[in-house]
Design an enzyme around this catalytic site. Structure first.
Site, PDB file in Angstrom:
ATOM      1  CB  ALA A   1      -0.889  -0.023   1.240  1.00 30.90           C
TER       2      ALA A   1
ATOM      3  CD  GLU B   1       1.843  -5.357   5.985  1.00 28.56           C
ATOM      4  OE1 GLU B   1       2.717  -6.203   6.308  1.00 28.56           O
ATOM      5  OE2 GLU B   1       1.065  -5.527   5.040  1.00 28.56           O
TER       6      GLU B   1
ATOM      7  CD  GLU C   1      -1.835  -7.591   3.447  1.00 30.10           C
ATOM      8  OE1 GLU C   1      -1.587  -6.433   3.042  1.00 30.10           O
ATOM      9  OE2 GLU C   1      -2.325  -7.832   4.558  1.00 30.10           O
TER      10      GLU C   1
ATOM     11  N   GLY D   1       0.857  -4.968   1.198  1.00 29.30           N
ATOM     12  CA  GLY D   1      -0.335  -5.137   0.369  1.00 29.30           C
ATOM     13  C   GLY D   1      -0.047  -5.853  -0.943  1.00 29.30           C
TER      14      GLY D   1
HETATM   15  N1  CAA Z   1       4.534   3.281  -0.869  1.00 27.82           N
HETATM   16  C1  CAA Z   1       4.888   4.424  -1.473  1.00 27.82           C
HETATM   17  N2  CAA Z   1       6.018   4.551  -2.185  1.00 27.82           N
HETATM   18  C2  CAA Z   1       6.814   3.477  -2.266  1.00 27.82           C
HETATM   19  C3  CAA Z   1       6.506   2.263  -1.661  1.00 27.82           C
HETATM   20  C4  CAA Z   1       5.288   2.169  -0.944  1.00 27.82           C
HETATM   21  N3  CAA Z   1       4.877   1.039  -0.365  1.00 27.82           N
HETATM   22  N4  CAA Z   1       7.498   1.370  -1.909  1.00 27.82           N
HETATM   23  C5  CAA Z   1       8.401   2.035  -2.666  1.00 27.82           C
HETATM   24  N5  CAA Z   1       7.980   3.292  -2.879  1.00 27.82           N
HETATM   25  C6  CAA Z   1       8.649   4.344  -3.627  1.00 27.82           C
HETATM   26  C7  CAA Z   1       9.802   4.907  -2.831  1.00 27.82           C
HETATM   27  O1  CAA Z   1       9.340   5.887  -1.903  1.00 27.82           O
HETATM   28  C8  CAA Z   1      10.658   5.478  -3.929  1.00 27.82           C
HETATM   29  O2  CAA Z   1      10.091   6.702  -4.346  1.00 27.82           O
HETATM   30  P1  CAA Z   1      11.054   8.003  -4.505  1.00 27.82           P
HETATM   31  O3  CAA Z   1      11.970   7.629  -5.632  1.00 27.82           O
HETATM   32  O4  CAA Z   1      10.081   9.078  -4.846  1.00 27.82           O
HETATM   33  O5  CAA Z   1      11.786   8.171  -3.198  1.00 27.82           O
HETATM   34  C9  CAA Z   1      10.444   4.498  -5.090  1.00 27.82           C
HETATM   35  O6  CAA Z   1       9.240   3.795  -4.796  1.00 27.82           O
HETATM   36  C10 CAA Z   1      11.563   3.467  -5.197  1.00 27.82           C
HETATM   37  O7  CAA Z   1      11.703   2.846  -3.926  1.00 27.82           O
HETATM   38  P2  CAA Z   1      13.103   2.825  -3.133  1.00 27.82           P
HETATM   39  O8  CAA Z   1      13.934   4.004  -3.474  1.00 27.82           O
HETATM   40  O9  CAA Z   1      12.780   2.614  -1.675  1.00 27.82           O
HETATM   41  O10 CAA Z   1      13.750   1.529  -3.794  1.00 27.82           O
HETATM   42  P3  CAA Z   1      14.782   0.511  -3.124  1.00 27.82           P
HETATM   43  O11 CAA Z   1      15.254  -0.358  -4.215  1.00 27.82           O
HETATM   44  O12 CAA Z   1      15.783   1.233  -2.292  1.00 27.82           O
HETATM   45  O13 CAA Z   1      13.876  -0.374  -2.108  1.00 27.82           O
HETATM   46  C11 CAA Z   1      11.945  -1.610  -1.410  1.00 27.82           C
HETATM   47  C12 CAA Z   1      12.838  -1.176  -2.601  1.00 27.82           C
HETATM   48  C13 CAA Z   1      12.725  -2.547  -0.495  1.00 27.82           C
HETATM   49  C14 CAA Z   1      10.740  -2.338  -1.996  1.00 27.82           C
HETATM   50  C15 CAA Z   1      11.519  -0.350  -0.627  1.00 27.82           C
HETATM   51  O14 CAA Z   1      10.973   0.579  -1.526  1.00 27.82           O
HETATM   52  C16 CAA Z   1      10.510  -0.605   0.441  1.00 27.82           C
HETATM   53  O15 CAA Z   1      10.838  -1.100   1.499  1.00 27.82           O
HETATM   54  N6  CAA Z   1       9.247  -0.225   0.170  1.00 27.82           N
HETATM   55  C17 CAA Z   1       8.201  -0.312   1.156  1.00 27.82           C
HETATM   56  C18 CAA Z   1       7.730  -1.734   1.300  1.00 27.82           C
HETATM   57  C19 CAA Z   1       6.692  -1.806   2.396  1.00 27.82           C
HETATM   58  O16 CAA Z   1       6.943  -1.519   3.555  1.00 27.82           O
HETATM   59  N7  CAA Z   1       5.468  -2.209   2.010  1.00 27.82           N
HETATM   60  C20 CAA Z   1       4.361  -2.344   2.922  1.00 27.82           C
HETATM   61  C21 CAA Z   1       3.550  -1.077   2.923  1.00 27.82           C
HETATM   62  S1  CAA Z   1       2.342  -1.100   4.195  1.00 27.82           S
HETATM   63  C22 CAA Z   1       1.056  -2.004   3.605  1.00 27.82           C
HETATM   64  O17 CAA Z   1       1.110  -2.537   2.509  1.00 27.82           O
HETATM   65  C23 CAA Z   1      -0.129  -2.073   4.536  1.00 27.82           C
HETATM   66  C24 CAA Z   1      -1.103  -3.155   4.244  1.00 27.82           C
HETATM   67  O18 CAA Z   1      -1.112  -4.202   4.858  1.00 27.82           O
HETATM   68  C25 CAA Z   1      -2.111  -2.905   3.280  1.00 27.82           C
END
Ligand code: CAA
Length: 257
Positions: free
Chosen positions: A63, A131, A111, A108
């Site tokens: 998400a 999460e 999921e 998400g």
């Molecule tokens: N939401 C919003 N933006 C996201 C995102 C997310 N879940 N995941 C990645 N992005 C964005 C980053 O902010 C970044 O944007 P900018 O270039 O504008 O900064 C772009 O995508 C590229 O990501 P990274 O620079 O972080 O890329 P990376 O290669 O260094 O890392 C990754 C990749 C490990 C997937 C890392 O992006 C990450 O950890 N993302 C979040 C994953 C996460 O925590 N997901 C769970 C979200 S909570 C949820 O889903 C709740 C639920 O149960 C419904």
């Protein structure tokens, strides 16, 4: 930002196409996925669906954390419910859905893959429910569907630690059915979809429902409780710190209160 739907004969390919955010789901993207699956329901000629992510890095990175970061409890509940509606649109599609997981499937994203009938992955795929590191529990069905798929002990470990699982481990624990080199994934997904599509369509639709009944029996109560706890996490200092830290690109520091 889009969800692409390509129908070719008996197969449809749905591609999550928001590569600038690693295909993360904001509100608009959620609505587009729901709309795509609702419209596929009407396409009786489509016998099997493949769901994948655009680019070579992500199926979906979860998400959208930017969108969630400042949500109130009430808004968190609504956001959670929208994710449940999306997962349900996939799960209850009469035609089988194969997740072709081409990269990160986190939060998400994992999921949504779990809501599909079958998961196959590229050797670059990485799964996880991170999460709790953001100060919220999983909220789009992961607590229920992952537990049913891999068993309670392993699900608890993955959900409570947020540990990432690479493709080879995902295969070993039954999170995916098969792993292929990245450049073969879509061909293999198509082969699998064709093997389904050649069968009696009503029988396939009925069998899909019956397989779900075998493991979904009491899922409703668990999903509802998951939704309540997900909503309640929003607006807490824990959720604010967890998501702010991600956006600031620093580790989160959680206190006890
Ligand atoms: N939401 C919003 N933006 C996201 C995102 C997310 N879940 N995941 C990645 N992005 C964005 C980053 O902010 C970044 O944007 P900018 O270039 O504008 O900064 C772009 O995508 C590229 O990501 P990274 O620079 O972080 O890329 P990376 O290669 O260094 O890392 C990754 C990749 C490990 C997937 C890392 O992006 C990450 O950890 N993302 C979040 C994953 C996460 O925590 N997901 C769970 C979200 S909570 C949820 O889903 C709740 C639920 O149960 C419904």
């Amino acid at each position: 930002m889009a969800v692409d739907v390509r129908i070719g004969g008996a197969l449809a390919v749905v591609t999550l196409n928001r590569p600038e955010a690693l295909n993360a789901f904001d509100g608009g993207q959620i609505e587009r996925v729901v709309e795509a699956f609702r419209s596929l329901k009407e396409h009786r000629e489509v016998r099997a669906v493949i769901l994948t992510g655009s680019g070579d890095r992500a199926f979906a990175a979860g998400a959208d954390i930017k969108e969630m970061a400042e949500l109130t409890e009430a808004e968190g509940l609504v956001f959670g419910r929208r994710g449940h509606v999306m997962a349900s649109a996939i799960e209850t599609l009469p035609q089988p859905v194969i997740a072709a997981v081409n990269g990160f499937a986190l939060g998400g994203g994992c999921e949504v893959a779990l809501a599909c009938d079958i998961r196959i992955a590229s050797d670059r795929a990485v799964f996880g429910q991170p999460e709790v590191g953001l100060g919220i529990p999983p909220g789009w069905g992961g607590t229920q569907r992952l537990t049913r798929l891999v068993g309670p002990g392993l699900a608890a470990e993955l959900i409570l630690t947020g540990r990432r699982v690479k493709a080879d481990e995902a295969l070993r624990i039954g999170l995916v059915n098969a792993v292929y080199p990245a450049d073969e994934l879509m061909a293999k997904a198509t082969e699998l979809a064709q093997a389904i599509a050649k069968n009696g369509p009503a029988a396939v639709r009925g069998a899909k429902r019956l397989v779900q009944l075998a493991y979904n029996g009491q899922q409703g109560a668990g999903l509802e409780t998951e939704l309540q706890l997900f909503g309640r996490a929003f607006g807490t200092s824990e959720q604010r710190e967890g998501m702010r830290a991600f956006l600031d690109k620093r580790p989160a520091v959680f206190s006890d209160d």
